[in-house]
Design a protein around this motif. Structure first.
Motif, PDB file in Angstrom:
ATOM      1  N   GLU A  50       0.829  -1.203   0.000  1.00 30.72           N
ATOM      2  CA  GLU A  50       0.000   0.000   0.000  1.00 30.72           C
ATOM      3  C   GLU A  50       0.866   1.258   0.000  1.00 30.72           C
ATOM      4  OE1 GLU A  50      -4.130   0.829   2.226  1.00 30.72           O
ATOM      5  OE2 GLU A  50      -2.421   0.615   3.589  1.00 30.72           O
ATOM      6  N   ARG A  51       1.896   1.258   0.834  1.00 30.89           N
ATOM      7  CA  ARG A  51       2.789   2.416   0.908  1.00 30.89           C
ATOM      8  C   ARG A  51       3.575   2.610  -0.388  1.00 30.89           C
ATOM      9  NH1 ARG A  51       6.579   1.015   4.554  1.00 30.89           N
ATOM     10  NH2 ARG A  51       8.317   1.183   3.145  1.00 30.89           N
ATOM     11  N   MET A  52       4.115   1.505  -0.936  1.00 35.67           N
ATOM     12  CA  MET A  52       4.914   1.601  -2.154  1.00 35.67           C
ATOM     13  C   MET A  52       4.064   2.040  -3.353  1.00 35.67           C
ATOM     14  SD  MET A  52       8.019   1.059  -1.442  1.00 35.67           S
ATOM     15  CE  MET A  52       7.783   1.719   0.179  1.00 35.67           C
ATOM     16  N   VAL A  53       2.879   1.449  -3.496  1.00 30.62           N
ATOM     17  CA  VAL A  53       2.001   1.818  -4.615  1.00 30.62           C
ATOM     18  C   VAL A  53       1.615   3.283  -4.501  1.00 30.62           C
ATOM     19  CG1 VAL A  53      -0.289   1.446  -5.628  1.00 30.62           C
ATOM     20  CG2 VAL A  53       1.157  -0.508  -5.071  1.00 30.62           C
ATOM     21  N   SER A  54       1.299   3.731  -3.306  1.00 31.84           N
ATOM     22  CA  SER A  54       0.942   5.136  -3.097  1.00 31.84           C
ATOM     23  C   SER A  54       2.109   6.049  -3.463  1.00 31.84           C
ATOM     24  CB  SER A  54       0.536   5.359  -1.651  1.00 31.84           C
ATOM     25  OG  SER A  54       0.258   6.721  -1.418  1.00 31.84           O
ATOM     26  N   GLU A  55       3.315   5.694  -3.016  1.00 27.31           N
ATOM     27  CA  GLU A  55       4.494   6.501  -3.361  1.00 27.31           C
ATOM     28  C   GLU A  55       4.718   6.550  -4.866  1.00 27.31           C
ATOM     29  OE1 GLU A  55       8.139   5.478  -1.350  1.00 27.31           O
ATOM     30  OE2 GLU A  55       7.190   5.535   0.618  1.00 27.31           O
ATOM     31  N   LEU A  56       4.574   5.412  -5.524  1.00 26.37           N
ATOM     32  CA  LEU A  56       4.824   5.358  -6.960  1.00 26.37           C
ATOM     33  C   LEU A  56       3.788   6.143  -7.749  1.00 26.37           C
ATOM     34  CD1 LEU A  56       5.863   1.605  -7.379  1.00 26.37           C
ATOM     35  CD2 LEU A  56       7.344   3.603  -7.603  1.00 26.37           C
ATOM     36  N   VAL A  57       2.517   5.860  -7.501  1.00 23.13           N
ATOM     37  CA  VAL A  57       1.466   6.476  -8.307  1.00 23.13           C
ATOM     38  C   VAL A  57       1.371   7.984  -8.074  1.00 23.13           C
ATOM     39  CG1 VAL A  57      -0.537   6.207  -6.787  1.00 23.13           C
ATOM     40  CG2 VAL A  57      -0.820   5.963  -9.262  1.00 23.13           C
TER      41      VAL A  57
END
Length: 198
Positions: A50-57
């Protein structure tokens, strides 16, 4: 008259019997309180994803808003991150791996490596022992990450399998705009539970 400060055999035997009875009553209760390791590791993997996807997008330099229908992770145009170029169908996998702590930087973001089998290697393994099987995609629709929370250790199955009572493989779905959800029974149960790790 002698002053004897020792226990008699009968006193020792009675004490041992009482301890045995207490242990037989308390051990089942204590074992129920023991946390479910797979549940805890899945929740950890979900929150990392969740954290990584949020950072990426939400990073305009990695996933700039494109023309037309490109709304987030479906933008596979070339970008630079930490002096490396990322683009195409392995862009999401490689950028995700670049942001987490992997073992030996052994990253395999290739087509066909996503579905876990005994002969298949994960996309990468993080330092907590979780094996990640990442989508190889241009995010034209919802895709999923499969995590094996205990790596090579058995049972290596998901709850949907008929004989899997303690699942260690879970699926996390990701939409092109970065929203995440789960569909599996155990995944929903584990994420909705705020009780102790039972």
């Amino acid at each position: 008259m002698r002053n004897n400060k020792a226990f008699t055999l009968a006193e020792v035997m009675i004490t041992m019997a009482i301890l045995g009875i207490l242990a037989s009553i308390l051990l089942p209760a204590v074992s129920k309180v023991r946390p479910n390791e797979n549940k805890a590791l899945f929740k950890k993997a979900y929150y990392v994803a969740e954290r990584m996807v949020s950072e990426l997008v939400n990073d305009e330099t990695l996933y700039p808003i494109g023309e037309g229908t490109s709304v987030g992770l479906d933008n596979v145009s070339e970008v630079e991150y930490n002096d490396e170029l990322y683009s195409g169908s392995d862009k999401f996998c490689k950028l995700f791996a670049a942001k987490v702590n992997t073992i030996n930087n052994n990253i395999s973001c290739v087509a066909g490596s996503r579905v876990p089998t005994d002969s298949n290697v994960p996309s990468f393994v993080t330092t907590d022992g979780i094996s990640w099987y990442m989508p190889y995609t241009d995010f034209d629709s919802d895709k999923s990450i499969i995590v094996d929370v205990n790596g090579d250790r058995k049972p290596n199955c998901s709850y949907s399998a008929t004989d899997c009572h303690s699942p260690d493989r879970f699926e996390i779905f990701i939409q092109p705009d970065g929203k995440m959800y789960v569909t599996g029974v155990k995944e929903k149960e584990y994420l909705s539970s705020n009780k102790s790790m039972q």
